[in-house]
Write a protein that holds these residues in place. Structure first.
Motif, short mmCIF file in Angstrom:
data_model
loop_
_atom_site.label_atom_id
_atom_site.label_comp_id
_atom_site.label_asym_id
_atom_site.label_seq_id
_atom_site.Cartn_x
_atom_site.Cartn_y
_atom_site.Cartn_z
N LYS A 147 -3.87 15.18 -3.74
CA LYS A 147 -4.92 16.18 -4.01
C LYS A 147 -4.61 17.46 -3.25
N THR A 148 -4.82 18.60 -3.95
CA THR A 148 -4.69 19.90 -3.31
C THR A 148 -5.97 20.69 -3.57
N GLN A 149 -6.26 21.63 -2.69
CA GLN A 149 -7.43 22.49 -2.91
C GLN A 149 -7.17 23.48 -4.03
N GLU A 150 -5.94 23.96 -4.13
CA GLU A 150 -5.62 25.02 -5.09
C GLU A 150 -5.41 24.51 -6.51
N LYS A 151 -4.74 23.35 -6.66
CA LYS A 151 -4.31 22.91 -7.98
C LYS A 151 -4.90 21.58 -8.42
N GLY A 152 -5.76 20.99 -7.62
CA GLY A 152 -6.30 19.68 -7.97
C GLY A 152 -5.29 18.60 -7.66
N ASN A 196 0.84 -1.20 0.00
CA ASN A 196 0.00 0.00 0.00
C ASN A 196 0.88 1.26 0.00
N ASN A 197 0.25 2.42 -0.16
CA ASN A 197 0.99 3.68 -0.26
C ASN A 197 1.89 3.93 0.95
N HIS A 198 1.37 3.64 2.15
CA HIS A 198 2.15 3.88 3.36
C HIS A 198 3.40 3.01 3.38
N ASP A 199 3.24 1.74 3.03
CA ASP A 199 4.38 0.82 3.01
C ASP A 199 5.43 1.25 1.97
N ILE A 200 4.95 1.75 0.85
CA ILE A 200 5.88 2.23 -0.19
C ILE A 200 6.64 3.45 0.33
N PHE A 201 5.95 4.35 1.01
CA PHE A 201 6.60 5.52 1.60
C PHE A 201 7.68 5.07 2.59
N LEU A 202 7.35 4.12 3.46
CA LEU A 202 8.32 3.62 4.44
C LEU A 202 9.52 2.96 3.77
N LYS A 203 9.28 2.25 2.68
CA LYS A 203 10.38 1.63 1.93
C LYS A 203 11.28 2.71 1.33
N GLY A 204 10.70 3.81 0.89
CA GLY A 204 11.50 4.92 0.38
C GLY A 204 12.43 5.46 1.43
N ILE A 205 11.93 5.60 2.68
CA ILE A 205 12.78 6.04 3.78
C ILE A 205 13.88 5.02 4.04
N LYS A 206 13.49 3.76 4.19
CA LYS A 206 14.44 2.70 4.53
C LYS A 206 15.54 2.56 3.48
N ASP A 207 15.15 2.57 2.20
CA ASP A 207 16.11 2.33 1.12
C ASP A 207 16.71 3.60 0.54
N LYS A 208 16.32 4.76 1.12
CA LYS A 208 16.80 6.06 0.65
C LYS A 208 16.56 6.24 -0.85
N LEU A 209 15.29 6.03 -1.23
CA LEU A 209 14.87 6.18 -2.62
C LEU A 209 13.88 7.34 -2.74
N PRO A 262 4.18 18.92 3.70
CA PRO A 262 3.40 18.03 4.56
C PRO A 262 2.09 17.67 3.85
N VAL A 263 1.76 16.38 3.81
CA VAL A 263 0.55 15.92 3.11
C VAL A 263 -0.23 14.98 4.03
N LYS A 264 -1.51 15.28 4.20
CA LYS A 264 -2.38 14.42 4.99
C LYS A 264 -2.61 13.10 4.24
N PRO A 265 -2.68 11.99 4.96
CA PRO A 265 -2.88 10.69 4.31
C PRO A 265 -4.10 10.63 3.40
N GLU A 266 -5.19 11.30 3.79
CA GLU A 266 -6.40 11.24 2.97
C GLU A 266 -6.25 11.98 1.64
N ASN A 267 -5.20 12.79 1.50
CA ASN A 267 -4.97 13.49 0.24
C ASN A 267 -4.01 12.76 -0.69
#
Length: 110
Positions: free
Chosen positions: A22-27, A2-15, A70-75
């Motif tokens: 989603k943003t309110q201003e730019k979609g 899932n997205n969270h696990d991929i994010f954590l792998k990016g931290i772990k593997d320095k990738l 900073p990005v909220k998980p729901e976005n």
């Protein structure tokens, strides 16, 4: 994964990751980012206790061009790993202690 696990792998593997969110201003937009951490803001004056993904935006056309994102998980729409590695020394510019929410092996920046 899932997205969270991929994010954590990016931290772990320095990738670097490609984050689509989603943003309110730019979609919906996509940015190449350094994944820093996941948790509440550590700014002393912050009253927002929401857990967020904390990233360093490498592709923003805004000023400054590279900045904290900073990005909220729901976005979050998708998180994709790239094959590009990063050196934490190029991006961690504040003084220790680092007090990461997510444990990592980044040498002196852990």
């Amino acid at each position: 994964m899932n997205n969270h696990d991929i994010f954590l792998k990016g931290i772990k593997d320095k990738l670097l990751i490609n984050l689509t969110f989603k943003t309110q201003e730019k979609g919906v937009i996509t940015r190449k980012c350094v994944p820093f951490d996941f948790g509440q803001s550590k700014k002393k004056d912050s009253i927002d206790k929401t857990e967020k993904y904390h990233l360093w935006d490498l592709e923003s056309p805004d000023v400054p061009p590279q900045h904290n994102l900073p990005v909220k998980p729901e976005n979050v729409v998708t998180v994709e790993l790239t094959s590009e590695s990063f050196d934490p020394a190029d991006y961690v510019k504040w003084q220790p202690p680092y007090n990461w929410f997510i444990q990592r092996d980044w040498g002196q920046f852990s």
